[in-house]
Scaffold this motif. Structure first.
Motif, short mmCIF file in Angstrom:
data_model
loop_
_atom_site.label_atom_id
_atom_site.label_comp_id
_atom_site.label_asym_id
_atom_site.label_seq_id
_atom_site.Cartn_x
_atom_site.Cartn_y
_atom_site.Cartn_z
N MET A 146 17.73 -12.03 30.11
CA MET A 146 16.69 -12.92 29.60
C MET A 146 16.98 -13.34 28.15
O MET A 146 16.89 -14.52 27.79
CB MET A 146 15.32 -12.26 29.68
CG MET A 146 14.17 -13.14 29.21
SD MET A 146 12.57 -12.34 29.38
CE MET A 146 12.70 -11.03 28.17
N VAL A 147 17.36 -12.37 27.32
CA VAL A 147 17.65 -12.67 25.91
C VAL A 147 18.87 -13.57 25.79
O VAL A 147 18.89 -14.53 25.01
CB VAL A 147 17.86 -11.35 25.12
CG1 VAL A 147 18.41 -11.64 23.73
CG2 VAL A 147 16.55 -10.59 25.02
N ASP A 148 19.89 -13.27 26.57
CA ASP A 148 21.17 -13.96 26.42
C ASP A 148 21.13 -15.42 26.85
O ASP A 148 22.04 -16.19 26.53
CB ASP A 148 22.27 -13.21 27.17
CG ASP A 148 22.60 -11.88 26.53
OD1 ASP A 148 22.20 -11.67 25.37
OD2 ASP A 148 23.25 -11.04 27.19
N THR A 149 20.09 -15.82 27.58
CA THR A 149 19.96 -17.23 27.96
C THR A 149 19.35 -18.06 26.84
O THR A 149 19.22 -19.27 26.98
CB THR A 149 19.10 -17.38 29.24
OG1 THR A 149 17.81 -16.78 29.00
CG2 THR A 149 19.76 -16.71 30.43
N HIS A 150 18.99 -17.41 25.74
CA HIS A 150 18.41 -18.11 24.59
C HIS A 150 19.25 -17.82 23.34
O HIS A 150 18.95 -16.86 22.60
CB HIS A 150 16.96 -17.67 24.37
CG HIS A 150 16.05 -17.99 25.51
ND1 HIS A 150 15.91 -17.15 26.60
CD2 HIS A 150 15.25 -19.06 25.75
CE1 HIS A 150 15.05 -17.69 27.45
NE2 HIS A 150 14.64 -18.84 26.96
N PRO A 151 20.29 -18.60 23.10
CA PRO A 151 21.18 -18.35 21.96
C PRO A 151 20.45 -18.26 20.62
O PRO A 151 20.81 -17.47 19.75
CB PRO A 151 22.14 -19.54 21.99
CG PRO A 151 22.13 -20.00 23.41
CD PRO A 151 20.73 -19.76 23.90
N GLY A 152 19.40 -19.07 20.47
CA GLY A 152 18.65 -19.02 19.23
C GLY A 152 17.97 -17.69 19.03
O GLY A 152 17.91 -17.17 17.89
N LEU A 153 17.48 -17.10 20.10
CA LEU A 153 16.83 -15.79 20.03
C LEU A 153 17.85 -14.71 19.69
O LEU A 153 17.57 -13.81 18.89
CB LEU A 153 16.15 -15.47 21.36
CG LEU A 153 15.42 -14.13 21.45
CD1 LEU A 153 14.33 -14.00 20.39
CD2 LEU A 153 14.84 -13.92 22.86
N VAL A 154 19.03 -14.80 20.29
CA VAL A 154 20.08 -13.84 19.98
C VAL A 154 20.42 -13.87 18.49
O VAL A 154 20.52 -12.83 17.83
CB VAL A 154 21.35 -14.12 20.82
CG1 VAL A 154 22.51 -13.24 20.34
CG2 VAL A 154 21.08 -13.88 22.30
N LYS A 155 20.58 -15.07 17.94
CA LYS A 155 20.91 -15.20 16.52
C LYS A 155 19.80 -14.65 15.63
O LYS A 155 20.05 -13.99 14.62
CB LYS A 155 21.19 -16.67 16.17
CG LYS A 155 22.52 -17.20 16.70
CD LYS A 155 22.79 -18.60 16.21
CE LYS A 155 24.13 -19.11 16.69
NZ LYS A 155 25.25 -18.28 16.20
N LEU A 156 18.55 -14.91 16.01
CA LEU A 156 17.41 -14.40 15.24
C LEU A 156 17.40 -12.87 15.25
O LEU A 156 17.22 -12.24 14.20
CB LEU A 156 16.11 -14.94 15.82
CG LEU A 156 14.82 -14.39 15.19
CD1 LEU A 156 14.73 -14.79 13.72
CD2 LEU A 156 13.60 -14.88 15.97
N GLU A 157 17.58 -12.29 16.42
CA GLU A 157 17.53 -10.84 16.53
C GLU A 157 18.73 -10.18 15.84
O GLU A 157 18.61 -9.10 15.26
CB GLU A 157 17.44 -10.43 18.00
CG GLU A 157 16.11 -10.85 18.63
CD GLU A 157 15.95 -10.42 20.07
OE1 GLU A 157 16.96 -10.01 20.69
OE2 GLU A 157 14.82 -10.49 20.59
N GLU A 158 19.89 -10.85 15.89
CA GLU A 158 21.05 -10.35 15.16
C GLU A 158 20.78 -10.33 13.66
O GLU A 158 21.17 -9.38 12.96
CB GLU A 158 22.27 -11.21 15.46
CG GLU A 158 22.87 -11.00 16.84
CD GLU A 158 24.00 -11.94 17.13
OE1 GLU A 158 24.77 -11.68 18.07
OE2 GLU A 158 24.12 -12.98 16.42
N SER A 159 20.09 -11.36 13.17
CA SER A 159 19.82 -11.45 11.73
C SER A 159 18.86 -10.36 11.27
O SER A 159 18.85 -9.99 10.09
CB SER A 159 19.23 -12.83 11.39
OG SER A 159 17.89 -12.97 11.87
#
Length: 247
Positions: free
Chosen positions: A192-205
């Motif tokens: 679910m997370v990986d289908t939203h690149p923007g969410l991945v970048k936010l959570e990585e930050s």
């Protein structure tokens, strides 16, 4: 792999996908027999077949007590006992204190709260008959910290942490030799997370280590808690979050 769970039988809720699936495969690789409890029968049956003879699938809606009772009965009939329960099933629905519909609140609380309680209750009632063991309840970093738009999820994950302490102390007082602990994942790669690149970048930050965790990272912690290596750990929290809550 080794045989760190040789001779143990584990029931894992939410075992057909994501973190639950990773835990099931890790446990099986270490010698355990595993029962995957899930509402998704198609995925659950497929995964159990992939793991092989040491796995089974049981249909499990964690909000229904009779289904927990039936699940434990089925596992004991097939594998002879239960030593480990991983209460992993859960949902997250974004909401805030002003706008959350009561129906949505009740759904999250039923799955993440009542489901955890029932899994712990029936885990204790069954594991105590087979010489003790381990109950592992999946909480979250949000069992420690709050987010403004995750109200019901935060409520349940904080509740899981404290409920597990109460259950751990009860088991210790009753001399059941059952340990109850919580795992608190940070931001983890999931489909679910990986289908939203923007969410991945936010959570990585937000994560000091600069990347998200993998489901395998959580499975490794669950392995430790299921094994006899953690024999003196109960009523405790085990955080796997890349440093998030250290900030």
């Amino acid at each position: 792999m080794s045989d760190r769970l040789n001779g143990k039988v584990a029931l894992i809720s939410g075992g057909a996908s994501g973190i639950g699936l990773a835990i099931a495969k890790r446990f099986a690789s270490e010698g355990a027999k595993v029962a995957l409890g899930d509402i998704n029968a198609e995925s659950g049956e497929k995964v159990a077949a992939e793991i092989g003879d040491n796995a089974m699938f049981v249909t499990l809606d964690v909000t229904k007590e009779e289904m927990w009772e039936a699940a434990f009965k089925a596992v004991i009939e097939k594998f002879g006992k239960v030593n480990v329960v991983v209460n992993n099933a859960g949902i997250a629905i974004g909401n805030n204190i002003e706008d959350i519909p009561l129906e949505q609140w009740n759904k999250v609380v039923a799955i993440n709260g009542t489901g955890m309680m029932l899994g712990t209750k029936h885990g204790i009632k069954n594991i105590k008959n087979y010489g003790g063991g381990s109950i592992i309840n999946m909480s979250s970093i949000e069992g420690f910290i709050g987010e403004p738009f995750n109200l019901a999820y935060d409520f349940t994950k904080g509740g899981v942490r404290i409920m597990s302490k109460s259950a751990a102390l009860y088991c210790a007082e009753k001399k059941y030799d059952i340990r109850v602990n919580t795992i608190h994942p940070g931001y983890i790669h999931t489909p679910m997370v990986d289908t939203h690149p923007g969410l991945v970048k936010l959570e990585e930050s937000k994560t000091p280590m600069g990347h998200l965790g993998q489901a395998q990272d959580i499975a490794n912690m669950a392995l430790f808690l299921a094994s006899d290596e953690s024999s003196f750990a109960t009523g405790s929290e085990f955080v796997v979050d890349g440093g998030y809550t250290a900030q």
